[in-house]
Scaffold this motif. Structure first.
Motif, PDB file in Angstrom:
ATOM      1  N   PRO A  60       0.807  -1.229   0.000  1.00 29.81           N
ATOM      2  CA  PRO A  60       0.000   0.000   0.000  1.00 29.81           C
ATOM      3  C   PRO A  60       0.836   1.274   0.000  1.00 29.81           C
ATOM      4  O   PRO A  60       0.310   2.361  -0.248  1.00 29.81           O
ATOM      5  N   GLU A  61       2.127   1.148   0.252  1.00 32.63           N
ATOM      6  CA  GLU A  61       2.997   2.326   0.256  1.00 32.63           C
ATOM      7  C   GLU A  61       3.441   2.720  -1.156  1.00 32.63           C
ATOM      8  O   GLU A  61       4.096   3.751  -1.346  1.00 32.63           O
ATOM      9  N   ILE A  62       3.064   1.914  -2.156  1.00 28.69           N
ATOM     10  CA  ILE A  62       3.487   2.166  -3.538  1.00 28.69           C
ATOM     11  C   ILE A  62       2.253   2.247  -4.431  1.00 28.69           C
ATOM     12  O   ILE A  62       1.331   1.440  -4.322  1.00 28.69           O
ATOM     13  N   GLU A  63       2.242   3.217  -5.312  1.00 25.14           N
ATOM     14  CA  GLU A  63       1.158   3.368  -6.283  1.00 25.14           C
ATOM     15  C   GLU A  63       1.733   3.210  -7.687  1.00 25.14           C
ATOM     16  O   GLU A  63       2.759   3.801  -8.026  1.00 25.14           O
ATOM     17  N   LEU A  64       1.080   2.397  -8.514  1.00 25.05           N
ATOM     18  CA  LEU A  64       1.539   2.154  -9.880  1.00 25.05           C
ATOM     19  C   LEU A  64       0.787   3.037 -10.868  1.00 25.05           C
ATOM     20  O   LEU A  64      -0.442   3.138 -10.824  1.00 25.05           O
ATOM     21  N   LYS A  65       1.530   3.664 -11.756  1.00 23.65           N
ATOM     22  CA  LYS A  65       0.966   4.414 -12.868  1.00 23.65           C
ATOM     23  C   LYS A  65       1.434   3.739 -14.153  1.00 23.65           C
ATOM     24  O   LYS A  65       2.626   3.452 -14.302  1.00 23.65           O
TER      25      LYS A  65
END
Length: 349
Positions: A60-65
């Motif tokens: 949850p600490e990383i967001e993918l674009k």
């Protein structure tokens, strides 16, 4: 006493307000601390949502674009950006494309935590690999049975059948410069038949071709919609199109199937190496492979494989011999020759 109570009440109110401000501040900091990874991908659009959700639930600490396009287009974009790379990670791009990037020194060697469980044939053979496979995809032919009956033609059973005069104008296939599916077919024909016979075969196939699309999925969709009754595509899209109710038979040509491996790699220039390694680690986990299993019959982790509804259980035995090094090293030469011969029937971009 009254003065004391009022004073205490004011202090309590101020303290509550200060705590609220502090909480908002911490929330803002926590939100700002989320690492954003830019992922370049050729994954099908209808696969990305589940993969992204699976990874972000675990991290949850990383967001993918995502920047998503067909394999050839993503590969060309990455090479064009070599002097100023934008991507952090490549996820779901053909291994033969990643081999080109590796030769340009663009990939960061990294061994995911579960590397020992990955098939040896589906990863860079170096001890610390620059790319690691996810799944394998192979060529398949979609044939519209309703149109076949109308036109009084039987389904093909082989690559050779596709050159028969009765199929004139009925075939579509992916453009190999745009689509990894298109390129794996061309590379397979040249390897199976030898270059002279391979090009002669494609000359004959061209006579029956309606259009070369810029998507590996589109020919199967066209077959399902009877736009072109025969669509050269790949097994995931063929399986899904039939499952969704299209009147198609799926043909796996008896001479052998072209194939490639979807893989993950970290860009050497990424400034978010730890987050990128987290994605590379997760992409090789059983949890990730279980998601891949919804789409592909052959996975990097064999224990996660499942039988796909309309794909033969022995698909692996139907794959043609494929020299990845040859396919990658000869890609530019093959595409230049292919374009010279057949570009006239390419779909407009």
């Amino acid at each position: 006493m009254r003065t004391t109570l009022v004073s205490w009440s004011r202090r309590a109110t101020l303290a509550t307000a200060a705590a609220a401000v502090t909480l908002v501040g911490f929330t803002g900091i926590a939100h700002a601390a989320k690492t954003e990874l830019l992922v370049y991908s050729a994954l099908e659009a209808d696969q990305i949502k589940a993969y992204k959700s699976g990874f972000e639930s675990a991290h949850p600490e990383i967001e993918l674009k995502f920047v998503r396009d067909s394999t050839g287009i993503i590969t060309a974009r990455l090479l064009a950006e070599k002097s100023n790379p934008q991507a952090d990670v490549i996820w779901g791009v053909a291994a033969t494309s990643l081999m080109l990037l590796d030769k340009q020194g663009m990939l960061q060697p990294y061994a995911p935590k579960n590397l020992a469980k990955v098939r040896s044939t589906m990863r860079d053979p170096n001890a610390t690999p620059t790319w690691v496979g996810m799944d394998l995809w192979s060529s398949a032919v979609c044939f519209n049975t309703v149109e076949g009956q109308k036109r009084k033609v039987a389904a093909p059973t082989s690559w050779a059948d596709l050159t028969k005069p009765e199929y004139k104008g009925m075939v579509s296939m992916p453009h190999p410069a745009s689509s990894g599916t298109g390129y794996l077919m061309v590379a397979a024909w040249l390897q199976m038949m030898g270059e002279d016979k391979g090009w002669a075969y494609m000359d004959a196939l061209h006579q029956n071709m309606g259009v070369y699309t810029h998507s590996g999925s589109k020919p199967c969709r066209q077959a399902g919609a009877a736009e072109f009754p025969i669509g050269l595509s790949f097994e995931y899209r063929a399986n899904k199109t039939k499952k969704d109710g299209a009147p198609i038979d799926i043909v796996f040509p008896k001479e052998g199937l072209g194939w490639d491996v979807e893989a993950t790699a970290i860009m050497k220039t990424s400034k978010k190496q730890e987050a990128a390694k987290a994605l590379a680690d997760w992409s090789a986990t059983p949890e990730a492979n279980k998601l891949y299993a919804a789409n592909f019959a052959i996975l990097a982790l064999p224990e996660a494989q499942e039988k796909m509804e309309f794909v033969p259980a022995n698909l692996e035995s139907m794959l043609a011999k494929n020299d990845f090094n040859w396919s990658a090293a000869n890609r530019d030469r093959i595409l230049t020759e292919w374009t010279r011969r057949y570009e006239a029937k390419a779909e407009k971009k």
